[in-house]
Design a protein around this motif. Structure first.
Motif, mmCIF file in Angstrom:
data_model
loop_
_atom_site.group_PDB
_atom_site.id
_atom_site.type_symbol
_atom_site.label_atom_id
_atom_site.label_comp_id
_atom_site.label_asym_id
_atom_site.label_seq_id
_atom_site.Cartn_x
_atom_site.Cartn_y
_atom_site.Cartn_z
ATOM 1 N N ARG A 9 8.683 -3.852 -10.244
ATOM 2 C CA ARG A 9 9.665 -3.273 -11.169
ATOM 3 C C ARG A 9 9.397 -1.784 -11.245
ATOM 4 O O ARG A 9 8.383 -1.305 -10.723
ATOM 5 N N PRO A 10 10.277 -1.018 -11.862
ATOM 6 C CA PRO A 10 10.047 0.433 -11.926
ATOM 7 C C PRO A 10 8.676 0.765 -12.514
ATOM 8 O O PRO A 10 8.318 0.282 -13.592
ATOM 9 N N GLY A 11 7.907 1.530 -11.768
ATOM 10 C CA GLY A 11 6.575 1.909 -12.209
ATOM 11 C C GLY A 11 5.476 1.009 -11.703
ATOM 12 O O GLY A 11 4.293 1.332 -11.836
ATOM 13 N N LEU A 12 5.853 -0.144 -11.116
ATOM 14 C CA LEU A 12 4.865 -1.107 -10.617
ATOM 15 C C LEU A 12 5.060 -1.353 -9.130
ATOM 16 O O LEU A 12 6.139 -1.753 -8.689
ATOM 17 N N THR A 13 4.012 -1.128 -8.351
ATOM 18 C CA THR A 13 3.996 -1.439 -6.928
ATOM 19 C C THR A 13 3.123 -2.661 -6.719
ATOM 20 O O THR A 13 2.004 -2.730 -7.243
ATOM 21 N N VAL A 14 3.617 -3.633 -5.977
ATOM 22 C CA VAL A 14 2.870 -4.862 -5.726
ATOM 23 C C VAL A 14 2.436 -4.907 -4.269
ATOM 24 O O VAL A 14 3.265 -4.754 -3.360
ATOM 25 N N VAL A 15 1.142 -5.111 -4.050
ATOM 26 C CA VAL A 15 0.573 -5.191 -2.707
ATOM 27 C C VAL A 15 -0.103 -6.551 -2.562
ATOM 28 O O VAL A 15 -0.855 -6.979 -3.447
ATOM 29 N N THR A 16 0.155 -7.236 -1.467
ATOM 30 C CA THR A 16 -0.446 -8.546 -1.223
ATOM 31 C C THR A 16 -1.783 -8.380 -0.511
ATOM 32 O O THR A 16 -1.890 -7.668 0.488
ATOM 33 N N GLY A 17 -2.800 -9.039 -1.044
ATOM 34 C CA GLY A 17 -4.122 -8.959 -0.444
ATOM 35 C C GLY A 17 -5.151 -9.623 -1.330
ATOM 36 O O GLY A 17 -4.825 -10.182 -2.375
ATOM 37 N N SER A 18 -6.385 -9.554 -0.908
ATOM 38 C CA SER A 18 -7.474 -10.211 -1.629
ATOM 39 C C SER A 18 -8.474 -9.191 -2.149
ATOM 40 O O SER A 18 -8.832 -8.236 -1.432
ATOM 41 N N PRO A 19 -8.990 -9.369 -3.367
ATOM 42 C CA PRO A 19 -10.026 -8.475 -3.866
ATOM 43 C C PRO A 19 -11.353 -8.665 -3.138
ATOM 44 O O PRO A 19 -12.270 -7.867 -3.309
ATOM 45 N N LEU A 20 -11.439 -9.715 -2.314
ATOM 46 C CA LEU A 20 -12.643 -9.915 -1.497
ATOM 47 C C LEU A 20 -12.575 -9.128 -0.197
ATOM 48 O O LEU A 20 -13.537 -9.128 0.579
ATOM 49 N N SER A 21 -11.453 -8.443 0.031
ATOM 50 C CA SER A 21 -11.260 -7.654 1.251
ATOM 51 C C SER A 21 -11.199 -6.172 0.908
ATOM 52 O O SER A 21 -10.265 -5.716 0.243
#
Length: 228
Positions: free
Chosen positions: A40-52
């Motif tokens: 949404r406006p102001g939010l960018t979503v990135v797919t991935g893992s915090p283990l990477s």
């Protein structure tokens, strides 16, 4: 300000997103499933893992025109169901390794502010935890989450980060009423002095506090127990 978020699709993390955006901040959220959070406006979503670590670096670079100010982590371990006796699905050290990865990537990028949601009972707050809570943690699979949060506590203190650990007492998720969104938290120090069995804290209250601490630079290199 611009924030990196881990755990943004969770029950507390979603409130953190809403709170940040309502204040005019921006954020990039690293999520494991693309459908778990809608951009949404102001939010960018990135797919991935915090283990990477490469995935975390990709999130940092997702909004190149914005300079990252801090990270807020609201990750938690996952069980097969909400039952406290349900089997643990998260790998061992999921929280600790995720936090260590984020801290390493941020340090290399010259960013040193991080706020992490933890839980009452971790570290020096264990001694003030009510005895019934200790028994519950000892006899259910919730103990694995507590152990992992404890490892986060140890890991983050070894870093150069300006960290804050927010140790929430029993979380209250039934907080849809408007009155709930306006409740403030009480801070009980790192040891949780005065905690009792009736203490709880709404996820909206915790989210507001996490954002406040991150934006205003409060409780740096400190842990703090919070309750309503």
């Amino acid at each position: 300000m611009h924030f990196l978020l881990l755990g943004a699709s969770g029950r507390t993390g979603q409130h953190v997103v809403s709170e940040l955006l309502s204040q005019g901040h921006t954020a990039v959220a690293l999520v494991r499933t693309s459908s778990s959070l809608t951009p949404r406006p102001g939010l960018t979503v990135v797919t991935g893992s915090p283990l990477s670590k490469p995935d975390i670096r990709s999130a940092l670079l997702a909004a190149t025109s914005l300079s990252l100010s801090a990270a807020i982590i609201t990750l938690n371990t996952v069980r097969k169901s909400d039952s406290p006796f349900a089997a643990q699905l998260s790998p061992p050290r999921f929280l600790a390794d995720s936090c260590a990865n984020v801290c390493e990537v941020l340090e290399h990028a010259g960013i040193f502010r991080i706020v992490v949601m933890s839980t009452a009972g971790v570290g020096d707050s264990w001694g003030n935890l009510p005895w019934l809570s200790k028994a519950f943690l000892g006899w259910t699979n919730v103990k694995y989450a507590l152990e992992d949060h404890g490892l986060v506590d140890e890991e983050i203190r070894r870093t150069k980060m300006d960290w804050t650990l927010v140790r929430a007492v029993r979380l209250q998720f039934d907080d849809q009423k408007k009155t709930e969104t306006k409740r403030d938290v009480r801070t009980l120090g790192s040891t949780g002095d005065g905690m009792n069995m009736t203490d709880s804290v709404s996820v909206t209250s915790v989210a507001r506090f996490l954002v406040k601490v991150a934006v205003e630079g409060l409780f740096i290199k400190s842990a703090v127990v919070v309750a309503n």
